[in-house]
Design an enzyme around this catalytic site. Structure first.
Site, short mmCIF file in Angstrom:
data_model
loop_
_atom_site.label_atom_id
_atom_site.label_comp_id
_atom_site.label_asym_id
_atom_site.label_seq_id
_atom_site.Cartn_x
_atom_site.Cartn_y
_atom_site.Cartn_z
N HIS A 69 -5.58 -2.98 -2.98
CA HIS A 69 -4.88 -2.26 -3.96
C HIS A 69 -4.82 -3.02 -5.50
CE1 HIS A 69 -4.16 0.96 -1.11
NE2 HIS A 69 -3.71 -0.16 -0.20
N LYS A 87 -11.95 0.98 -2.33
CA LYS A 87 -10.78 1.69 -2.84
C LYS A 87 -11.18 1.75 -4.47
CE LYS A 87 -7.41 1.31 0.58
NZ LYS A 87 -6.94 0.30 1.59
N SER A 92 0.65 -1.20 -0.11
CA SER A 92 -0.05 -0.01 0.10
C SER A 92 0.88 1.39 0.04
CB SER A 92 -1.06 0.08 1.43
OG SER A 92 -0.28 -0.22 2.52
C1 LIG Z 1 -7.00 0.05 3.13
C2 LIG Z 1 -6.53 -1.13 3.25
C3 LIG Z 1 -7.01 -1.95 4.09
C4 LIG Z 1 -8.20 -1.59 5.04
O1 LIG Z 1 -9.29 -1.59 4.32
P1 LIG Z 1 -10.65 -0.57 4.89
O2 LIG Z 1 -11.91 -1.09 4.31
O3 LIG Z 1 -10.14 0.84 4.60
O4 LIG Z 1 -10.64 -0.84 6.62
C5 LIG Z 1 -6.62 -3.35 4.32
N1 LIG Z 1 -5.53 -3.71 3.71
C6 LIG Z 1 -4.81 -2.82 2.65
C7 LIG Z 1 -3.47 -3.13 2.22
C8 LIG Z 1 -5.27 -1.65 2.72
O5 LIG Z 1 -4.58 -0.65 1.90
#
Ligand SMILES: *Cc1c(COP(=O)(O)O)cnc(C)c1O
Length: 397
Positions: free
Chosen positions: A208, A240, A180
């Site tokens: 991602h 995302k 990330s």
């Molecule tokens: C954003 C993210 C999460 C968390 O997801 P949310 O739905 O925002 O709680 C978990 N793992 C990774 C790699 C992320 O980038």
């Protein structure tokens, strides 16, 4: 005992003097490349809205329509009476697009990661994680009773050495598929081969990659040719690239049924509102119907990388929409982010403890909602900083 105010003020002051203090960027209006902050319009390169779906009329309308039919709140957890037809349909659609037998919705990615690790492992077990994994995976490991070990970033020899020594009943290997804060990807094929030999379970967090990579945005496992057998635990988020909210785990019937029985972050929380599930369904449909978005994003990534490399900007080894520029010092990263803001651009400085000490960076993210001229503006601003001698690696915390 000191009073609360004095004790906390000391910690806050320390955080300020370490250049690690966090402030929120409050903005008005939807998530788009142009954000209104304090009356100023900034061109933003920091959201995870990789396909530009967060403000898509089809998502918004799907949510509105579902609100009309289902009301707003889900009113209960999935195991009581919070699980509607829409949630169920979304699970089917997620299983289909990821080519897995089943999928299970979680209320957030953070909760999914805590819930999988703690639902499947106990004190007889062990979990192995890439040291650059997302905080939610790491926290899942820390909270679990299982033995928690980290291996060096994408270092399969290090992982193999550790797995060779294990005496644990179950061993789970968990990795971000796309990291990330770095944007690079995990070698999933080799990881799955190693896990197969070691009889370890592979879990990937594709927050991602889902929506962006693989056939019809089906994710990193598809992109790297991993079947359910190769990668039995696939997790991704809907907040995302999909432009909505929530998360899911996909895998075999036994996996999903086990999570329904034993995953505490699944059981003991309210189901996401049906309207949000409806919006996610609309997002999934757009992965197919507006496939130009993935295409356009890929073109922007190529354009940015080509030009940034020509300018000799310190890019990191990433082919994804996450294109960080390594800075080193937190103080300098903040200074650069502030300078960009003055030029009308919003790029966040990512600092420890989100990333390891001494590796503060500007985390640039690209989106299908950006245009080529947006990318040119970003490159011009970065060139200006470079000419001022600000874009070189600076040691520091
Ligand atoms: C954003 C993210 C999460 C968390 O997801 P949310 O739905 O925002 O709680 C978990 N793992 C990774 C790699 C992320 O980038």
């Amino acid at each position: 005992m000191h009073c609360l105010e004095q004790t906390l003020a000391a910690d806050l002051n320390q955080r300020r003097s370490d250049h690690l203090y966090r402030k929120r960027n409050q903005h008005a209006g939807p998530q788009t490349p142009e954000l209104k902050l304090n009356g100023q319009t900034l061109l933003a390169f920091c959201s995870n809205d990789y396909l530009g779906l967060a403000n898509h009329p089809q998502l918004v309308n799907a949510a509105k329509k579902a609100c009309g039919e289902y009301g707003l709140g889900s009113g209960a957890s999935h195991l009581v009476v919070g699980h509607t037809d829409i949630h169920h349909e979304l699970e089917h659609a997620l299983a289909q697009v990821t080519q897995r037998p089943r999928a299970l919705l979680f209320s957030s990615g953070y909760m999914a990661n805590l819930g999988v690790i703690n639902g499947l492992l106990d004190r007889r077990d062990a979990i192995y994680q890439d040291r650059l994994n997302h905080a939610s995976l790491l926290d899942g490991g820390l909270l679990s009773a299982a033995k928690f070990q980290r291996y060096r970033h994408n270092d399969l020899d290090d992982l193999e050495r550790q797995l060779n020594k294990t005496t644990a009943r179950r061993h789970l290997v968990a990795t971000d598929a796309v990291f990330s804060m770095d944007g690079d990807t995990a070698p999933l094929k080799s990881l799955s081969q190693l896990c197969n030999i070691q009889q370890s379970w592979l879990m990937i967090d594709d927050a991602h990659g889902f929506g962006v990579l693989g056939k019809q945005g089906g994710g990193s496992a598809l992109a790297q040719g991993l079947t359910t057998q190769d990668c039995p635990i696939y997790m991704a988020t809907l907040g995302k690239a999909l432009g909505s909210y929530g998360a899911f785990v996909a895998g075999s019937d036994a996996l999903i049924e086990s999570l329904i029985q034993f995953s505490r972050t699944y059981i003991y929380t309210t189901a996401i509102p049906p309207s949000i599930a409806a919006a996610s369904l609309a997002g999934l449909k757009l992965l197919k119907d507006e496939a130009w978005r993935q295409q356009h994003l890929t073109e922007l990534i190529t354009l940015f990388k080509q030009q940034a490399n020509a300018l000799k900007l310190p890019l990191m080894p990433s082919d994804t929409a996450i294109q960080p520029i390594m800075v080193g010092s937190s103080a300098v990263a903040l200074q650069l982010s502030e300078a960009l803001k003055e030029m009308g651009l919003l790029v966040t400085a990512i600092r420890p403890p989100t990333v390891p000490k001494g590796t503060a960076r500007l985390r640039i993210t690209l989106s299908a909602a950006h245009t080529q001229s947006h990318i040119q503006k970003l490159l011009q601003a970065l060139t200006q900083l470079q000419q001022q001698g600000l874009l070189t690696l600076v040691e520091g915390e």
